[in-house]
Design an enzyme around this catalytic site. Structure first.
Site, PDB file in Angstrom:
ATOM      1  N   SER A 288      19.974  21.035  -5.489  1.00 43.80           N
ATOM      2  CA  SER A 288      18.730  21.458  -4.861  1.00 43.80           C
ATOM      3  C   SER A 288      17.575  21.512  -5.855  1.00 43.80           C
ATOM      4  CB  SER A 288      18.927  22.829  -4.205  1.00 43.80           C
ATOM      5  OG  SER A 288      19.252  23.812  -5.175  1.00 43.80           O
TER       6      SER A 288
ATOM      7  N   ASP B 162      20.917  28.949  -7.705  1.00 45.98           N
ATOM      8  CA  ASP B 162      21.448  28.527  -8.994  1.00 45.98           C
ATOM      9  C   ASP B 162      20.902  27.143  -9.355  1.00 45.98           C
ATOM     10  OD1 ASP B 162      22.772  26.894  -7.246  1.00 45.98           O
ATOM     11  OD2 ASP B 162      24.777  27.575  -7.747  1.00 45.98           O
TER      12      ASP B 162
ATOM     13  N   ASP C 129      22.117  23.532 -10.760  1.00 43.94           N
ATOM     14  CA  ASP C 129      23.216  22.628 -11.097  1.00 43.94           C
ATOM     15  C   ASP C 129      22.780  21.769 -12.277  1.00 43.94           C
ATOM     16  OD1 ASP C 129      24.984  23.370  -8.929  1.00 43.94           O
ATOM     17  OD2 ASP C 129      23.570  22.355  -7.607  1.00 43.94           O
TER      18      ASP C 129
ATOM     19  N   ASP D  23      25.333  26.429 -13.061  1.00 42.01           N
ATOM     20  CA  ASP D  23      26.600  25.699 -12.957  1.00 42.01           C
ATOM     21  C   ASP D  23      26.505  24.514 -13.900  1.00 42.01           C
ATOM     22  OD1 ASP D  23      27.394  27.465 -11.057  1.00 42.01           O
ATOM     23  OD2 ASP D  23      27.403  26.067  -9.385  1.00 42.01           O
TER      24      ASP D  23
ATOM     25  N   LYS E  70      18.517  23.178   5.598  1.00 40.09           N
ATOM     26  CA  LYS E  70      19.440  23.993   4.804  1.00 40.09           C
ATOM     27  C   LYS E  70      19.343  25.454   5.224  1.00 40.09           C
ATOM     28  CE  LYS E  70      19.979  23.488   0.438  1.00 40.09           C
ATOM     29  NZ  LYS E  70      19.748  23.359  -1.020  1.00 40.09           N
TER      30      LYS E  70
ATOM     31  N   TYR F  90      26.959  26.106   6.416  1.00 40.01           N
ATOM     32  CA  TYR F  90      26.579  25.631   5.084  1.00 40.01           C
ATOM     33  C   TYR F  90      27.631  26.091   4.088  1.00 40.01           C
ATOM     34  CZ  TYR F  90      23.626  24.396   1.095  1.00 40.01           C
ATOM     35  OH  TYR F  90      23.128  23.815  -0.055  1.00 40.01           O
TER      36      TYR F  90
END
Length: 664
Positions: free
Chosen positions: A100, A111, A113, A166, A227, A236
């Site tokens: 995202s 978070d 990624d 992450d 989303k 989701y």
């Protein structure tokens, strides 16, 4: 160089984006569409879906800090391994973002990624998960550090200055990683293993999606909207068997391709219109699926038998093209199909000025949708243990859905809900997950039919118990609860709220559901799939007598064998076949057993799987005369060495029904 659309600028020599083959609808927005679009964007802003400028700047700072950490880490390893001073100076690692954040649709508190790309001599197993992990563990600014090396895509989770990260790692076949590395070029895949390919693919897919959509800003607004809708409607979650971020991004990108001149309000409406009519398992693709001399397997049901059993293929646009939604099951596809129809109905009402955008995002009333639920309680000795234990159980929760589908031959439908609930009254760390249960819609049950899923739960628990990082105090309880027996902590205010009157759109949706469940509806035909035991990771279907649909049961230890123990966690057992007794057991090993009560599964009289609301209590009491019995039996469970802080942590299932109820 780190930015919100990825940490590295695109190379001027990169390959042009792939062209997509599609039928395009070129109509643009009307004045009414423009008005609805303004209202939609205002709703998204008012709903708090955009982060503040301060938080955006903090994210950039955190990404810069991670970039410096991994560069120092690689230089340190290069020096320790005896490379020349010039090699140490040139040693480098590069941070990329995906998900995202890269797509530009992240919200407050989301978070990030991230992917670290390092040189060939820095490996994942020791250098990343041990040396870098230890470096991070010593930093005060790093909290909640959790390595997950055995995941499908190995990841290190942590918070840096309060921002959730992450972090993946990919070692490519270069001694020196250039700062301007073009990760979209297929040369980065040369001489790497499949785990590295999966790690790299997140960034490569995000890069391709942004190249393949006609209007990036319209894509972002539409994706942000959908989303939010998916989270509100409980669909989701990739790990639970629904769709995750990349899945929704590809679905939205495909709609953007079909309607290149449409604005977000139009794209949202077309999204539901298209996917309510989509004939799964026909795949959703953004470009052609191409082979490559590198030889990595791509999604191709003509060549790969396993690919033929995917229920909702959503194919990634970057080589090697994969099905990003392989976790979807028959049950979760059914739930999502119902939600698509619900969304389509609301959008039609919005276009007719009968309702507002807020109606589309009304939360799904999961605990009013079914009469029967499975409750999975997870406990651990402390919060750190619970974090790891919960992650493991949640990653296997999808398997319980698949096993129930298999062992009941699809007659018992499941709806796993991707939200955890916490009972704050317990003295030890705790969370719970729930699964809605109902008999397959449109199918009349046989007289006296039962769903015996004792062996199913047994098998699920045995897999859970294989957790290689198990610690004393980690435990799991599974029990069947009826709607009126749901625990208070699942309701926002701590108590069950009055049942609302049926909304007009819910009634329309029920009409649709009745049509689907009537036996020969097209939607039902597309959902029904034959499971090949050779290609599924669950065992074959096994049948027993006509009066029960059940899997084979494993041997269990009689609770009388544990009667003399005291202290520790409770042993839940039968007493005269109809009441529960909790006896404490202590100093037991991990192979000891527990009995759960025989539970009765009430039949679902309605054929509505999405917005089921019982009209009144009297109706519920009447339908109890028509019910299906679900047997949740004894099965092995992890035995704990209970700590003093865990006294009273054991979960006591709700009382079983006083007598069995059968279908007429």
């Amino acid at each position: 160089m780190v930015g919100s659309e990825g940490p590295n600028a695109s190379s001027p020599t990169q390959q042009p984006p792939k062209k997509y083959d599609t039928t395009i609808f070129l109509s643009g927005p009307s004045q009414s569409d423009l008005q609805r679009n303004a209202e939609l964007e205002k709703f998204l802003i008012d709903s708090g879906l955009y982060e503040s400028t301060d938080e955006a700047e903090k994210r950039v700072e955190v990404l810069g800090r991670i970039d410096r950490i991994v560069k120092d880490w690689v230089k340190q390893l290069t020096s320790q391994r005896g490379y020349t001073d010039q090699m140490v100076e040139d040693a480098n690692a590069v941070i990329f973002t995906f998900g995202s954040y890269c797509l530009g649709v992240h919200g407050p508190g989301a978070d990030i990624d991230t992917l670290c790309v390092g040189p060939s001599y820095v490996n994942r197993e020791e250098d990343f998960f041990i040396i870098l992990h230890d470096m991070l563990a010593e930093m005060k600014e790093v909290t909640e550090l959790q390595p997950v090396p055995d995941a499908h895509v190995p990841v290190m989770k942590f918070k840096l200055r309060g921002i959730s990260i992450d972090l993946l790692y990919a070692s490519i076949s270069l001694l020196v990683v250039p700062e301007d590395l073009d990760i979209s070029h297929e040369s980065v895949l040369f001489d790497v293993d499949e785990q590295t390919v999966r790690s790299l693919n997140g960034c490569r897919v995000a890069d391709q999606i942004l190249k393949l959509v006609p209007n990036v800003e319209h894509f972002r607004t539409t994706l942000r909207c959908l989303k939010f809708w998916a989270k509100r409607r409980g669909v989701y979650s990739n790990v639970t068997g629904f769709l995750g971020g990349v899945n929704w991004a590809i679905l939205v990108a495909r709609i953007c391709q079909l309607y290149p001149n449409a604005i977000p309000s139009m794209l949202v409406s077309r999204f539901f219109r298209v996917y309510t009519q989509w004939r799964w398992p026909n795949p959703v693709t953004l470009c052609s699926i191409e082979e490559n001399e590198l030889g990595f397997p791509t999604w191709d049901p003509r060549k790969n038998p396993r690919d033929r059993f995917h229920h909702m293929p959503i194919i990634t646009p970057a080589y090697p093209c994969m099905n990003s939604s392989y976790n979807v099951s028959i049950s979760t596809l059914r739930v999502m199909t119902e939600q698509f129809h619900h969304g389509n109905k609301i959008c039609e009402e919005i276009e007719l000025n009968k309702t507002q955008w807020s109606a589309l995002f009304e939360p799904y009333l999961f605990f009013e949708a079914y009469k029967n639920y499975l409750q999975v309680d997870i406990v651990a000795a402390d919060s750190d243990d619970l974090l790891a234990w919960k992650g493991w159980v949640e990653s296997r929760f999808r398997q319980l859905t698949l096993k129930i589908e298999r062992d009941t031959n699809g007659m018992l439908q499941c709806h796993p809900y991707p939200k955890e609930y916490v009972d704050t009254s317990k003295p030890c760390p705790h969370c719970a997950f729930f699964m809605g249960l109902q008999r397959k819609e449109g199918v009349r049950g046989q007289e006296g039919q039962q769903f015996d899923i004792r062996g199913t739960v047994d098998e699920f628990r045995q897999e859970i118990n294989m957790y290689m990082f198990w610690k004393p105090g980690m435990d799991i309880y599974v029990c069947h609860v009826r709607r009126k027996q749901l625990p208070p902590f699942v309701f926002p205010d701590g108590y069950k709220r009055p049942r609302p009157l049926r909304h007009a759109s819910q009634q329309d949706e029920r009409n649709y559901e009745d049509a689907v469940g009537s036996g020969s509806g097209s939607a039902e035909r597309h959902i029904k799939r034959k499971i090949d035991p050779k290609t599924e990771d669950v065992g074959p279907i096994k049948r027993v007598k006509q009066t029960a649909i059940s899997p084979p049961r494993t041997e269990s230890v009689s609770p009388s064998k544990n009667a003399g123990r005291s202290g520790g966690t409770p042993d839940i057992s039968f007493s005269n076949g109809n009441r529960l007794e909790c006896r404490a057991t202590g100093d037991a090993d991990k192979n000891s057993d527990v009995r759960l009560p025989v539970r009765q599964l009430e039949s679902e009289k309605d054929s509505v799987g999405d917005m089921r609301v019982v009209e009144d209590v009297m109706h519920e009491s009447i339908t109890r005369n028509e019910c299906t019995s679900m047997l949740v039996s004894e099965f092995p469970r992890i035995r704990n060495e209970a700590k003093p802080s865990q006294e009273g942590c054991a979960v006591k299932p709700s009382e079983q029904l006083e007598k069995p109820l059968f279908l007429e």
